[in-house]
Design a protein around this motif. Structure first.
Motif, mmCIF file in Angstrom:
data_model
loop_
_atom_site.group_PDB
_atom_site.id
_atom_site.type_symbol
_atom_site.label_atom_id
_atom_site.label_comp_id
_atom_site.label_asym_id
_atom_site.label_seq_id
_atom_site.Cartn_x
_atom_site.Cartn_y
_atom_site.Cartn_z
ATOM 1 N N GLU A 176 -0.084 50.043 26.721
ATOM 2 C CA GLU A 176 1.238 49.784 27.275
ATOM 3 C C GLU A 176 1.522 48.283 27.262
ATOM 4 O OE1 GLU A 176 3.620 50.099 31.517
ATOM 5 O OE2 GLU A 176 1.522 50.661 31.433
ATOM 6 N N VAL A 177 2.691 47.914 26.762
ATOM 7 C CA VAL A 177 3.100 46.512 26.768
ATOM 8 C C VAL A 177 3.931 46.281 28.018
ATOM 9 C CG1 VAL A 177 4.417 44.721 25.590
ATOM 10 C CG2 VAL A 177 3.079 46.372 24.265
ATOM 11 N N LYS A 178 3.521 45.282 28.804
ATOM 12 C CA LYS A 178 4.239 44.932 30.027
ATOM 13 C C LYS A 178 4.657 43.473 29.910
ATOM 14 C CE LYS A 178 0.737 45.569 32.669
ATOM 15 N NZ LYS A 178 -0.201 45.690 33.776
ATOM 16 N N ALA A 179 5.883 43.184 30.281
ATOM 17 C CA ALA A 179 6.356 41.803 30.268
ATOM 18 C C ALA A 179 7.411 41.619 31.340
ATOM 19 C CB ALA A 179 6.933 41.449 28.902
ATOM 20 N N ARG A 180 7.440 40.430 31.920
ATOM 21 C CA ARG A 180 8.463 40.067 32.913
ATOM 22 C C ARG A 180 9.067 38.741 32.484
ATOM 23 N NH1 ARG A 180 8.480 41.724 38.372
ATOM 24 N NH2 ARG A 180 10.560 40.840 38.178
ATOM 25 N N TYR A 181 10.381 38.630 32.599
ATOM 26 C CA TYR A 181 11.107 37.402 32.316
ATOM 27 C C TYR A 181 11.851 37.039 33.591
ATOM 28 C CZ TYR A 181 9.887 38.830 27.652
ATOM 29 O OH TYR A 181 9.177 39.223 26.548
ATOM 30 N N ILE A 182 11.528 35.896 34.164
ATOM 31 C CA ILE A 182 12.009 35.548 35.500
ATOM 32 C C ILE A 182 12.818 34.256 35.450
ATOM 33 C CG2 ILE A 182 11.300 35.126 37.881
ATOM 34 C CD1 ILE A 182 8.610 36.412 35.798
ATOM 35 N N PRO A 183 14.069 34.295 35.944
ATOM 36 C CA PRO A 183 14.868 33.067 35.996
ATOM 37 C C PRO A 183 14.446 32.182 37.165
ATOM 38 C CG PRO A 183 16.134 34.914 36.853
ATOM 39 C CD PRO A 183 14.814 35.467 36.379
ATOM 40 N N ALA A 184 14.992 30.983 37.203
ATOM 41 C CA ALA A 184 14.709 30.057 38.304
ATOM 42 C C ALA A 184 15.213 30.644 39.615
ATOM 43 C CB ALA A 184 15.367 28.709 38.044
ATOM 44 N N GLY A 185 14.443 30.451 40.667
ATOM 45 C CA GLY A 185 14.848 30.882 41.994
ATOM 46 C C GLY A 185 14.649 32.353 42.295
ATOM 47 N N GLU A 186 14.079 33.104 41.373
ATOM 48 C CA GLU A 186 13.848 34.537 41.604
ATOM 49 C C GLU A 186 12.354 34.807 41.735
ATOM 50 O OE1 GLU A 186 14.120 38.515 38.971
ATOM 51 O OE2 GLU A 186 16.010 37.418 39.167
ATOM 52 N N MET A 187 11.941 35.265 42.905
ATOM 53 C CA MET A 187 10.533 35.608 43.128
ATOM 54 C C MET A 187 10.215 36.893 42.374
ATOM 55 S SD MET A 187 8.630 35.908 46.749
ATOM 56 C CE MET A 187 6.950 36.406 46.871
ATOM 57 N N ALA A 188 9.027 36.963 41.787
ATOM 58 C CA ALA A 188 8.647 38.142 41.017
ATOM 59 C C ALA A 188 7.165 38.440 41.187
ATOM 60 C CB ALA A 188 8.961 37.919 39.543
ATOM 61 N N THR A 189 6.791 39.695 40.938
ATOM 62 C CA THR A 189 5.389 40.096 40.952
ATOM 63 C C THR A 189 5.044 40.725 39.608
ATOM 64 O OG1 THR A 189 5.888 42.263 41.883
ATOM 65 C CG2 THR A 189 5.334 40.496 43.442
ATOM 66 N N PHE A 190 3.749 40.764 39.320
ATOM 67 C CA PHE A 190 3.251 41.349 38.074
ATOM 68 C C PHE A 190 1.891 41.965 38.367
ATOM 69 C CE2 PHE A 190 1.166 41.281 33.903
ATOM 70 C CZ PHE A 190 2.174 41.751 33.078
ATOM 71 N N GLU A 191 1.678 43.175 37.894
ATOM 72 C CA GLU A 191 0.414 43.881 38.111
ATOM 73 C C GLU A 191 -0.511 43.656 36.917
ATOM 74 O OE1 GLU A 191 -2.223 45.966 40.385
ATOM 75 O OE2 GLU A 191 -0.182 45.461 40.972
ATOM 76 N N VAL A 192 -1.654 43.020 37.155
ATOM 77 C CA VAL A 192 -2.661 42.793 36.121
ATOM 78 C C VAL A 192 -3.693 43.912 36.241
ATOM 79 C CG1 VAL A 192 -4.494 41.254 35.323
ATOM 80 C CG2 VAL A 192 -2.312 40.301 36.119
ATOM 81 N N GLU A 193 -3.948 44.590 35.123
ATOM 82 C CA GLU A 193 -4.919 45.685 35.092
ATOM 83 C C GLU A 193 -6.047 45.341 34.138
ATOM 84 O OE1 GLU A 193 -2.551 49.018 33.943
ATOM 85 O OE2 GLU A 193 -1.460 49.055 35.831
ATOM 86 N N LEU A 194 -7.210 45.914 34.363
ATOM 87 C CA LEU A 194 -8.371 45.664 33.512
ATOM 88 C C LEU A 194 -8.061 45.993 32.051
ATOM 89 C CD1 LEU A 194 -11.265 44.673 33.561
ATOM 90 C CD2 LEU A 194 -12.003 47.000 33.995
#
Length: 134
Positions: free
Chosen positions: A98-116
């Motif tokens: 599975e390909v996962k990607a997040r693109y986050i602008p300035a001022g926006e808090m974000a989370t990302f799940e890292v898996e083995l």
């Protein structure tokens, strides 16, 4: 009378940054923190050593679990709105992963799940530091 010999081996109070973990590939810098072990790897649940709870991740490519442990990471977003978005993505050599990607602008808090299974995590420049929150 039996004699016993105890050999104590330990680390000094200072940390040698030459052994600090480095991103596998990076065009930026990574700040050493207390999350680094003597062998350059961070501690995940199955390895001894300091935890990566206080470690900050910046631009670069990190191997999972050698450089970055599985878990949830958070950022405050892009550093500079005029420089574009901050991004984070997994990079696995496994076909069908599975390909996962997040693109986050300035001022926006974000989370990302890292898996083995992610194998590697790539973080772009222009990101506020990523910190492990879980």
């Amino acid at each position: 009378m039996a004699a016993s010999l105890v050999l104590l081996v330990g680390c000094s109070g200072s940390q040698d940054t030459a052994d600090a973990p480095r991103p596998s590939t990076s065009t930026g810098t990574q700040s050493p923190t207390s999350a680094e072990g003597h062998n350059g790897a961070v501690k995940c649940a199955d390895r001894p050593g300091p935890s990566d709870a206080d470690k900050q991740y910046g631009e670069g490519t990190y191997r999972v679990p050698e450089d970055m442990c599985p878990g949830t990471y958070s950022t405050l977003g892009a550093v500079d709105a005029s420089a574009g978005r901050c991004s984070i993505a997994n990079d696995s050599a496994n076909p069908g992963a599975e390909v996962k990607a997040r693109y986050i602008p300035a001022g926006e808090m974000a989370t990302f799940e890292v898996e083995l299974a992610d194998e590697q995590i790539k973080i772009s420049k222009n990101c506020e530091p990523w910190l492990r929150v879980e």
